[in-house]
Design a protein around this motif. Sequence first.
Motif, mmCIF file in Angstrom:
data_model
loop_
_atom_site.group_PDB
_atom_site.id
_atom_site.type_symbol
_atom_site.label_atom_id
_atom_site.label_comp_id
_atom_site.label_asym_id
_atom_site.label_seq_id
_atom_site.Cartn_x
_atom_site.Cartn_y
_atom_site.Cartn_z
ATOM 1 N N GLY A 71 0.882 -1.088 -0.104
ATOM 2 C CA GLY A 71 0.010 0.066 0.132
ATOM 3 C C GLY A 71 0.956 1.448 -0.203
ATOM 4 O O GLY A 71 2.095 1.249 -0.223
ATOM 5 N N LEU A 72 0.268 2.312 0.203
ATOM 6 C CA LEU A 72 0.668 3.760 0.144
ATOM 7 C C LEU A 72 1.689 3.830 1.607
ATOM 8 O O LEU A 72 1.246 3.618 2.598
ATOM 9 N N ILE A 73 2.811 4.562 1.279
ATOM 10 C CA ILE A 73 3.638 4.662 2.554
ATOM 11 C C ILE A 73 3.954 6.267 2.600
ATOM 12 O O ILE A 73 4.551 6.857 3.509
ATOM 13 N N SER A 74 3.326 7.035 1.697
ATOM 14 C CA SER A 74 3.364 8.693 1.496
ATOM 15 C C SER A 74 2.445 9.407 0.921
ATOM 16 O O SER A 74 1.550 8.790 -0.092
ATOM 17 N N GLU A 75 2.020 10.321 1.077
ATOM 18 C CA GLU A 75 1.146 11.227 0.774
ATOM 19 C C GLU A 75 1.704 12.731 0.718
ATOM 20 O O GLU A 75 2.294 13.104 1.604
ATOM 21 N N GLN A 76 1.546 13.403 -0.767
ATOM 22 C CA GLN A 76 2.044 14.765 -0.941
ATOM 23 C C GLN A 76 0.801 15.688 -0.757
ATOM 24 O O GLN A 76 -0.117 15.372 -1.692
ATOM 25 N N SER A 77 0.777 16.364 0.023
ATOM 26 C CA SER A 77 -0.223 17.319 -0.047
ATOM 27 C C SER A 77 -0.127 18.729 0.261
ATOM 28 O O SER A 77 0.955 19.196 0.715
ATOM 29 N N LYS A 78 -0.822 19.985 -0.325
ATOM 30 C CA LYS A 78 -0.407 21.208 -0.184
ATOM 31 C C LYS A 78 -0.797 21.616 1.419
ATOM 32 O O LYS A 78 -1.888 21.196 1.927
ATOM 33 N N TYR A 79 0.172 22.116 1.991
ATOM 34 C CA TYR A 79 0.148 22.295 3.358
ATOM 35 C C TYR A 79 0.994 23.565 3.847
ATOM 36 O O TYR A 79 2.108 23.700 3.440
ATOM 37 N N SER A 80 0.395 24.442 4.533
ATOM 38 C CA SER A 80 1.201 25.847 5.001
ATOM 39 C C SER A 80 0.521 26.406 5.938
ATOM 40 O O SER A 80 -0.944 25.892 6.194
ATOM 41 N N LEU A 81 0.923 27.589 6.703
ATOM 42 C CA LEU A 81 0.125 28.217 7.608
ATOM 43 C C LEU A 81 -1.168 28.782 6.995
ATOM 44 O O LEU A 81 -2.160 28.907 7.842
ATOM 45 N N ILE A 82 -1.208 29.098 6.049
ATOM 46 C CA ILE A 82 -2.401 29.859 5.381
ATOM 47 C C ILE A 82 -3.300 28.614 4.741
ATOM 48 O O ILE A 82 -4.429 28.669 4.759
ATOM 49 N N THR A 83 -2.982 27.542 4.298
ATOM 50 C CA THR A 83 -3.766 26.486 3.990
ATOM 51 C C THR A 83 -3.375 25.106 4.521
ATOM 52 O O THR A 83 -2.556 24.390 4.636
ATOM 53 N N ARG A 84 -4.534 25.165 5.719
ATOM 54 C CA ARG A 84 -4.303 24.080 6.721
ATOM 55 C C ARG A 84 -5.427 23.055 6.650
ATOM 56 O O ARG A 84 -5.584 22.318 7.639
ATOM 57 N N ASP A 85 -6.146 22.888 5.451
ATOM 58 C CA ASP A 85 -7.332 21.987 5.452
ATOM 59 C C ASP A 85 -6.846 20.637 5.845
ATOM 60 O O ASP A 85 -7.720 19.677 6.204
ATOM 61 N N ILE A 86 -5.720 20.146 5.389
ATOM 62 C CA ILE A 86 -5.556 18.628 5.528
ATOM 63 C C ILE A 86 -5.470 18.424 7.209
ATOM 64 O O ILE A 86 -5.581 16.998 7.259
ATOM 65 N N GLU A 87 -5.636 19.276 8.025
ATOM 66 C CA GLU A 87 -5.611 18.867 9.355
ATOM 67 C C GLU A 87 -6.710 18.219 9.738
ATOM 68 O O GLU A 87 -6.859 17.619 10.594
ATOM 69 N N LEU A 88 -7.930 18.485 8.978
ATOM 70 C CA LEU A 88 -9.110 17.973 9.142
ATOM 71 C C LEU A 88 -9.264 16.329 8.775
ATOM 72 O O LEU A 88 -9.670 15.619 9.694
ATOM 73 N N GLU A 89 -8.860 15.961 7.745
ATOM 74 C CA GLU A 89 -9.145 14.493 7.359
ATOM 75 C C GLU A 89 -7.812 13.698 6.785
ATOM 76 O O GLU A 89 -7.670 12.538 7.366
ATOM 77 N N VAL A 90 -7.075 14.468 6.225
ATOM 78 C CA VAL A 90 -5.865 13.690 5.498
ATOM 79 C C VAL A 90 -4.846 13.488 6.519
ATOM 80 O O VAL A 90 -4.374 12.213 6.435
ATOM 81 N N LEU A 91 -4.563 14.200 7.183
ATOM 82 C CA LEU A 91 -3.343 14.088 8.322
ATOM 83 C C LEU A 91 -3.942 12.987 9.407
ATOM 84 O O LEU A 91 -3.058 11.974 9.622
ATOM 85 N N PRO A 92 -5.070 12.918 9.680
ATOM 86 C CA PRO A 92 -5.437 11.912 10.588
ATOM 87 C C PRO A 92 -5.756 10.546 9.879
ATOM 88 O O PRO A 92 -5.119 9.620 10.613
ATOM 89 N N ALA A 93 -6.132 10.439 8.757
ATOM 90 C CA ALA A 93 -6.131 9.269 7.977
ATOM 91 C C ALA A 93 -4.576 8.637 7.550
ATOM 92 O O ALA A 93 -4.511 7.457 7.878
ATOM 93 N N ALA A 94 -3.736 9.731 7.477
ATOM 94 C CA ALA A 94 -2.333 9.229 7.059
ATOM 95 C C ALA A 94 -1.639 8.583 8.380
ATOM 96 O O ALA A 94 -1.081 7.548 8.187
ATOM 97 N N GLN A 95 -1.921 9.379 9.469
ATOM 98 C CA GLN A 95 -1.497 8.779 10.596
ATOM 99 C C GLN A 95 -2.108 7.365 11.217
ATOM 100 O O GLN A 95 -1.241 6.508 11.488
ATOM 101 N N ALA A 96 -3.251 7.253 10.763
ATOM 102 C CA ALA A 96 -3.941 5.954 11.159
ATOM 103 C C ALA A 96 -3.372 4.938 10.135
ATOM 104 O O ALA A 96 -3.299 3.649 10.748
ATOM 105 N N TYR A 97 -3.037 5.057 9.127
ATOM 106 C CA TYR A 97 -2.338 4.087 8.127
ATOM 107 C C TYR A 97 -0.897 3.814 7.981
ATOM 108 O O TYR A 97 -0.453 3.120 7.187
ATOM 109 N N GLY A 98 -0.261 4.671 8.713
ATOM 110 C CA GLY A 98 1.271 4.915 8.613
ATOM 111 C C GLY A 98 1.652 5.459 7.246
ATOM 112 O O GLY A 98 2.667 4.909 6.855
#
Length: 321
Positions: A175-202
């Motif tokens: 499976g996937l071991i990495s995800e590239q996402s747009k992330y900055s102090l101005i754009t923090r949307d991935i904190e909602l779903e992407v980061l939690p999902a990524a952490q859950a799946y390693g």
Amino acid sequence: MQHTNLGRSGLTVSRLVLGTMNFGPHTTESDSFSIMDSAIDSGINFFDTANVYGGDRKGHTEEIVGNWFTESGRRDEVVLATKVYGQTAEHPNGKGVSAKQIRFAVEESLRRLQTDHIDLYQMHHIDRSTPWEELWQAMDVLVAQGKILYVGSSNFAGWHLAQANEAASRRHSYGLISEQSKYSLITRDIELEVLPAAQAYGIGVISWSPLEGGLLGGVLAKAESGRRSKPRVRERIESLRPQLEQWEQLCADLGHGPGDVALAWQHTRPGITGPIVGPRTMDQLDGARRALDINLDESTLARIDEIFPGPGGPAPEAYAW
């Protein structure tokens, strides 16, 4: 240089990722070679590129990286990441991640990169027309052939990460071991779903555009030239001016450049492997490296959150009880 494992894998990567998108369109081959030499000498071993980078000459960036491998002889020191998805041929199967396109694209990338394998092969975008079973079958063949070692994604939603890894699990694939996402102090949307999902799946998250196109790099103090002079950019600067003024004053009080502090903030975020830095010049690479020496205390992090509030944590806690 700080290093860490990429996601749940045993692959060791630097906590700064050398982005190569400027190589070719904005940085000469000679200067690109110097940047890569300096990066690897300082311990930055994670190089990211894509099969469509190169401006009007798609694939040219991979060619520059490949020429450096041949000249330097340092391929084995590098964790090489490239991408598949973008339009590389005019026929109907010239883009996406169908089995046919994956087979064609990987051979072309290997040729341009002058290597026999790619360490991390990333889907540049979700392909809504290709079933996960087809995708993983094609990737598993490449792993078995030794042409790629690991698979990653880019620009996936949290539920895409879950779908991808659940489908891989059904096939007993890694499976996937990495995800590239747009992330900055101005754009923090991935904190909602992407980061939690990524952490859950390693899955290790690599952030792109950590300086938000230069807006977090001290844009107010710089001359209105180049990209900053474009009307669309000027409009965005003006809409963010109150926050940017506070941001640049905070960084001045800390005694560090705004771009360096923005990168240092990335390393405080749970689940972030490291930000991609895409230097056009050696000076920009030197600035990025300084970020690793900056420690942000809790009061500073709290002040940063006041200036650039995030969504309030992961979903659904960010918006519900």
